[in-house]
Structure formats: C-alpha cells, structure tokens
Design an enzyme around this catalytic site. Structure first.
Site, mmCIF file in Angstrom:
data_model
loop_
_atom_site.group_PDB
_atom_site.id
_atom_site.type_symbol
_atom_site.label_atom_id
_atom_site.label_comp_id
_atom_site.label_asym_id
_atom_site.label_seq_id
_atom_site.Cartn_x
_atom_site.Cartn_y
_atom_site.Cartn_z
ATOM 1 N N LYS A 121 0.838 -1.200 0.000
ATOM 2 C CA LYS A 121 0.000 0.000 0.000
ATOM 3 C C LYS A 121 0.875 1.252 0.000
ATOM 4 O O LYS A 121 0.694 2.151 -0.804
ATOM 5 C CB LYS A 121 -0.928 -0.014 1.222
ATOM 6 N N GLU B 151 10.551 -4.601 4.532
ATOM 7 C CA GLU B 151 10.614 -6.027 4.174
ATOM 8 C C GLU B 151 10.292 -6.218 2.683
ATOM 9 O O GLU B 151 10.991 -6.931 1.957
ATOM 10 C CB GLU B 151 9.608 -6.853 5.001
ATOM 11 N N GLY C 218 -4.773 -2.046 5.091
ATOM 12 C CA GLY C 218 -4.019 -3.212 4.623
ATOM 13 C C GLY C 218 -4.736 -4.524 4.893
ATOM 14 O O GLY C 218 -4.845 -5.395 4.025
ATOM 15 N N ARG C 219 -5.258 -4.677 6.103
ATOM 16 C CA ARG C 219 -5.902 -5.959 6.464
ATOM 17 C C ARG C 219 -7.312 -6.072 5.912
ATOM 18 O O ARG C 219 -7.983 -7.080 6.142
ATOM 19 C CB ARG C 219 -5.866 -6.133 7.983
ATOM 20 N N GLU D 6 -4.759 -6.838 14.787
ATOM 21 C CA GLU D 6 -4.271 -5.503 14.412
ATOM 22 C C GLU D 6 -5.428 -4.504 14.510
ATOM 23 O O GLU D 6 -5.232 -3.321 14.762
ATOM 24 C CB GLU D 6 -3.666 -5.518 13.001
ATOM 25 N N HIS E 234 -5.277 -33.546 17.502
ATOM 26 C CA HIS E 234 -4.216 -34.448 17.970
ATOM 27 C C HIS E 234 -3.028 -33.655 18.484
ATOM 28 O O HIS E 234 -1.905 -34.165 18.538
ATOM 29 C CB HIS E 234 -3.814 -35.387 16.830
ATOM 30 N N LYS F 129 9.452 -0.994 14.459
ATOM 31 C CA LYS F 129 10.035 -0.670 13.140
ATOM 32 C C LYS F 129 11.099 0.413 13.301
ATOM 33 O O LYS F 129 12.184 0.336 12.724
ATOM 34 C CB LYS F 129 8.948 -0.107 12.206
HETATM 35 O O1 F6P Z 1 3.210 -3.029 9.814
HETATM 36 C C1 F6P Z 1 1.850 -3.161 9.697
HETATM 37 C C2 F6P Z 1 1.340 -2.821 8.322
HETATM 38 O O2 F6P Z 1 1.238 -1.453 8.183
HETATM 39 C C3 F6P Z 1 0.032 -3.518 8.058
HETATM 40 O O3 F6P Z 1 -1.046 -2.844 8.572
HETATM 41 C C4 F6P Z 1 0.049 -3.645 6.587
HETATM 42 O O4 F6P Z 1 -0.858 -4.599 6.154
HETATM 43 C C5 F6P Z 1 1.483 -4.043 6.356
HETATM 44 O O5 F6P Z 1 2.211 -3.296 7.308
HETATM 45 C C6 F6P Z 1 2.024 -3.844 4.975
HETATM 46 O O6 F6P Z 1 1.983 -2.513 4.569
HETATM 47 P P1 F6P Z 1 2.181 -2.109 3.061
HETATM 48 O O7 F6P Z 1 1.096 -2.723 2.259
HETATM 49 O O8 F6P Z 1 2.134 -0.613 3.040
HETATM 50 O O9 F6P Z 1 3.536 -2.614 2.615
#
Ligand code: F6P
Length: 545
Positions: free
Chosen positions: A208, A214, A269-270, A355, A386, A506
């Site tokens: 987003k 990452e 995002g979620r 979240e 199990h 972060k």
């Molecule tokens: O670190 C949390 C977050 O902001 C989530 O809410 C989101 O889904 C994820 O990181 C990834 O964010 P982006 O789509 O901006 O890379």
C-alpha cells in the site's frame, strides 16, 4: 452523539449483574431447560449457517447485548462506515472496504468522487491484465509465456493473497505456479524462486505504502535475481508489476506506472484482499471467479447493513465475542476451519482481528478500563485435535472456539468428508457437554483414573456451516469476520482501523541495522539489547567496541 463511557452504559451494568447470575451455569443445564435451544439460537445469511447455541448465554444475554449495541450507537457507526465517514479517527480517513465490492452500476460519492466507478475501473484494468497473462498474450522479456507468479508483500499485502490463493486453489489455473514472499529473512525469497525460470516469472510487488522495508528489500532482491538470470536490465518492464497507492515510490523503484494497479488510502491493509492487492488471486482464479468472490463479500455487507441485530450474523458473533471477552474473561479465541483449503485462514484472521482490536485507548484517546481484542489463533481440523485440543477440553482456561465446516467436499473421496464433519460436530458437543464423573464411572473406568477422564465441558463454541467452499462463500466468510471485528471495536469504542502499535519496533530496528553492520558503533540501548548486539557482532566476526 458520543455514547457514555462503556462501563457506565446501562446495558453494560446489566450485563455485569447478568454475568454474576448466569456466568457459571452449565451448558448442560441450558440445553436441559430448553431442549429446542439448538434450533432457536441460530441464524443464517449469505450461505452461512451460524449455530451460537453452545455459548454460555440465554435469551436475556442476547437481549442485553443487542441493547448494548444500541447504546454503543452501532447502527450509526456502521452507516457512517458504509457512507465513507472518517471512522478511522486517528488517521482521519474512511474505512471503505465495503465499496470494493459494490456492484458495477451502483455508486457511492465520497468527497465529490464516485468511488465505485473508480473501483470498477481498477477491476477492469486487473481483469484485462489477468486475461492477457492467463491467455499467454502477455509474455516475458524473452517472449516466453508467464507460468509463475510471485507476490511480494507483507501483512495485509500478503496474508489476504496467500490465504485466498490457498482457499481457492481448487478453482485456480493449475498450470501456473503461485508463490508468496513476505519475510525479510532471505530464506523466504531464495526458497520461493529456487526452482523458477526467471523468463517465465512475474513479480507482483504489493505494498500500500511502497515504503515497507521487508517488501522493498525482497523486491530489490527479486529485481537483482531477474536481471542476473536474464542478463538485461530492460527485462524488469515485463516481469514486474506493482500494486500500491503510491505512484511516486513505484516510479522510483523502476516500475512503469502503466503496470501499476492502484487503490486508495481508505482501504486498510488488512481489509485489502478484495482490492488490487488481490491481483494474484485474480491471476489464479480468473476475473469471473474474482467477481464471485466480491459478490460474496457484498452479500454479507448487505446482510450486516440491513438485518436486525438479533438476526445479524456479524453482530451476533461480535456481541458474543464481547460477552466472552469482557464478562466471562476469555483472553483467547480459537478458529478451527475443518477444510484443508482454509489452512491459512487463522493466520489471516490474526491480523484482521488483532491488528484491528488490539488497542488500549478509546477513540478520544482515553485509556480504556476494560479488556479489548483477544488473541486469535488456530489450525485446520482435524490436525489440532491431535495436538492442542487437550488443553481446550481439560485445561484451566476457557477458550471459545469458532468451528468452520462444510456440508460437501471439493474432493469427495470415500468416507473422508463425513469423518471430517463428524469431528466438527463431535468437538463442539464434547466441549459443551463434557463428561461427568458418573458417566466416566459408568464406562467401568478404574477409580484412580476417573478424575483424569472427567471433562468439565461448558466451553463455548460457534459452529459455522456452509455448503461447499466457493469464491462466493469465501467472500461472505471474510466479510462476516470483518464486520464482527467492527462490531466488537464499536462496542469497545476503539479505532479498529489504525495500527500505531507496530511503529515503535520498526523505528528501533532502523536504529539497530547500522549498529549491526558499521565499524565500532556506540551502543546506547539498555544492557540486554547492547549485549545481544555485541553477541551477534561477535558471532559474525565483526568485533565490538
Ligand atoms: O506493519 C503493519 C502494516 O502497516 C500492516 O497494517 C500492513 O498490512 C502491512 O504493514 C504492509 O503494509 P504495506 O502494504 O504498506 O507494505
């Protein structure tokens, strides 16, 4: 009008007294007193049957909980969300994921813009691209057809896509390979591409913000891998597309915005798996089935918007979750899909629920004096049985469970499906009713083992039952949880759409990265963190100052 603080609402107070009265009563007793309870405490919508009779509730509980929903202004808050109001207060923005699945031809004007028209314009762009890739018209740099799709993203830009791909794999283009890279751990990327031919591989960089470290780290490694394999920088154009709200950063990365699929700041995002973040899903199942997924979401949206609270699946599930959390003191919830294709659903729901509702202050920034979101976790049945179900049945904590089952299997195979389904019903039955001492004795159990074999029961469960897993059903199921989360967040008066809690870690990591790599850094952390960094550097042969 802002409702009074939660614990001062009349319904909350009445629920406290009510919990003292019935909170310890046993489900056995509830069912004995009302033999028809299992046929009464149930509801159905959008192809999903909800049995909530095995919760520690009475009709009065539901009456008080729905009164609490009224006193918490749930209907107005819901309508505000559906109309694009800034329900995400701390980020001053809408949470308008429901617009992502509004049918073509409908309209929703927000700040003078028809957001539904914009949504469908992106859906058309996605459909056009997906059709070209799936038909072989879109080829890679060397002219080869795309056979592999690798989605690179994290959090909501990964969990939705991977969950949906796994859930709908039955409906997917089997000749194509789909991989999902999320972790900044290089093992994730290396394993994802090790057997792929770059000439046939498309990377979707899903972010987003396009600022998530990452994802950008993995995206840079993907670009380096592709260029090394194909020997030409120009190859990036045919092998990389982006899904983002950030044009500038996509351009800076080197992806032509003609190959960018946009969405909007009002999609959290979620809550984004049905936006362009679902491009990998559409590539896998095709535009028509993706449309069915959206229709399933929309059917549950309509139900949530229009049904009476007493018949409203997301409202009922949300209110019962509040009851379990705040009045019965349950701090975790298990989600157990009895459908192997839903194996990633618990992980997806963890972000959606935790979240969203893991918050410590109310909308106006005041510390809450009650519990908010519980921990969600789970595994597909029957595997969990199990493993950890022992604790669910006989442990000292009461852990409510959502069971998710289907009447029909996508792969009818001998007795498999009836065996699987029998376990859904049996687990809910065992958790509710347990096994008394006299029942254990009646089995002829040796006296010294009797206590060990007693099952207290009285463990609350919901059972969700549907016909068969389809794209439509998946959409309805996810929307059910989305709106249940919203219902809970509204009762708690918290912002279910922000996530400030992820920021500190972060920021600290950004400080620490150079301390791991620079020559002789000065460490200014606490003694534990300093020692850990020193040990890491020593193990890496980098020395400490
Ligand atoms: O670190 C949390 C977050 O902001 C989530 O809410 C989101 O889904 C994820 O990181 C990834 O964010 P982006 O789509 O901006 O890379």
């Amino acid at each position: 009008m802002t409702p009074p603080p939660l614990r001062q609402r009349p319904a909350w107070r009445a629920l406290e007294a009510h919990a003292d009265e019935i909170g310890r009563r046993h489900l056995r007793e509830f069912f004995e007193q009302d033999p028809d309870r299992g046929r009464r405490l149930r509801a159905q919508a959008a192809g999903i049957y909800l049995d909530y009779s095995k919760n520690r509730i009475t009709d009065e509980t539901i009456r008080l909980l729905t009164q609490l929903a009224v006193e918490s202004d749930l209907a107005n808050r819901r309508d505000e969300m559906f109309s694009g109001g800034h329900v995400n207060v701390s980020e001053d923005r809408a949470a308008l994921h429901v617009a992502l699945r509004m049918p073509r031809g409908t309209s929703l004007i927000v700040d003078g813009v028809d957001v539904v028209a914009e949504v469908h314009s992106v859906l058309d762009q996605m459909a056009d691209f997906s059709t070209r890739v799936r038909s072989g018209e879109w080829t890679g740099h060397t002219g080869r057809v795309i056979k592999n799709v690798v989605n690179i993203g994290i959090g909501g830009s990964d969990l939705g896509p991977v969950m949906a791909y796994e859930a709908l794999r039955f409906y997917s283009r089997r000749e194509m390979t789909f991989r999902f890279v999320s972790n900044v751990d290089g093992d994730d990327f290396v394993e994802a591409v090790r057997d792929l031919d770059a000439a046939e591989t498309l990377f979707i960089i899903s972010s987003k913000t396009f600022g998530t470290v990452e994802t950008l780290t993995n995206a840079h490694s993907a670009r380096a891998w592709l260029i090394e394999q194909l020997g030409d920088d120009a190859a990036v154009a045919k092998h990389f597309v982006a899904v983002s709200t950030n044009h500038e950063k996509v351009t800076a990365f080197g992806i032509d915005t003609a190959n960018m699929f946009g969405f909007w700041d009002w999609v959290g995002g979620r809550y984004s798996m049905d936006s362009a973040i679902g491009l990998s899903t559409m590539l896998a199942i095709g535009p028509d089935a993706f449309g069915e997924l959206l229709a399933g979401f929309h059917a549950m949206d309509q139900h949530f918007r229009l049904a009476l609270f007493e018949e409203n699946l997301p409202v009922l599930m949300g209110l019962i979750a509040v009851w379990n959390r705040n009045f019965l003191g349950c701090s975790t919830v298990g989600v157990m899909p009895y459908e192997q294709y839903l194996k990633r659903l618990p992980a997806y729901l963890q972000q959606l629920t935790m979240e969203s509702n893991g918050k410590h202050v109310s909308l106006d920034g005041i510390a809450v004096d009650y519990q908010t979101g519980p921990v969600y976790w789970g595994e597909p049945g029957t595997n969990g049985q199990h493993s950890f179900y022992q604790l669910l049945h006989q442990g000292t904590s009461i852990i409510p469970v959502d069971f998710i089952g289907f009447a029909r299997s996508l792969h009818p195979l001998g007795e498999h499906h009836d065996l699987l389904s029998a376990n859904v019903f049996a687990q809910a039955e065992a958790l509710a009713f347990g096994k008394t001492e006299s029942e254990v004795r009646r089995d002829g159990t040796a006296e010294h083992v009797v206590a060990h074999r007693v099952m207290e029961g009285n463990r609350p469960t919901n059972v969700l039952l549907a016909d068969v897993l389809t794209p439509t059903l998946l959409g309805s199921l996810i929307a059910l949880y989305e709106h249940s989360v919203f219902t809970q967040g509204t009762i708690w008066g918290i912002d279910s759409f922000d996530q400030w809690g992820v920021e500190l870690g972060k920021a600290l990591a950004t400080v620490i990265v150079p301390e791991l790599t620079d020559d002789a850094p000065t460490l200014g952390h606490d003694s534990s963190t300093n020692a850990l960094i020193e040990q890491y550097r020593t193990l890496n042969g980098r020395g400490v100052s």
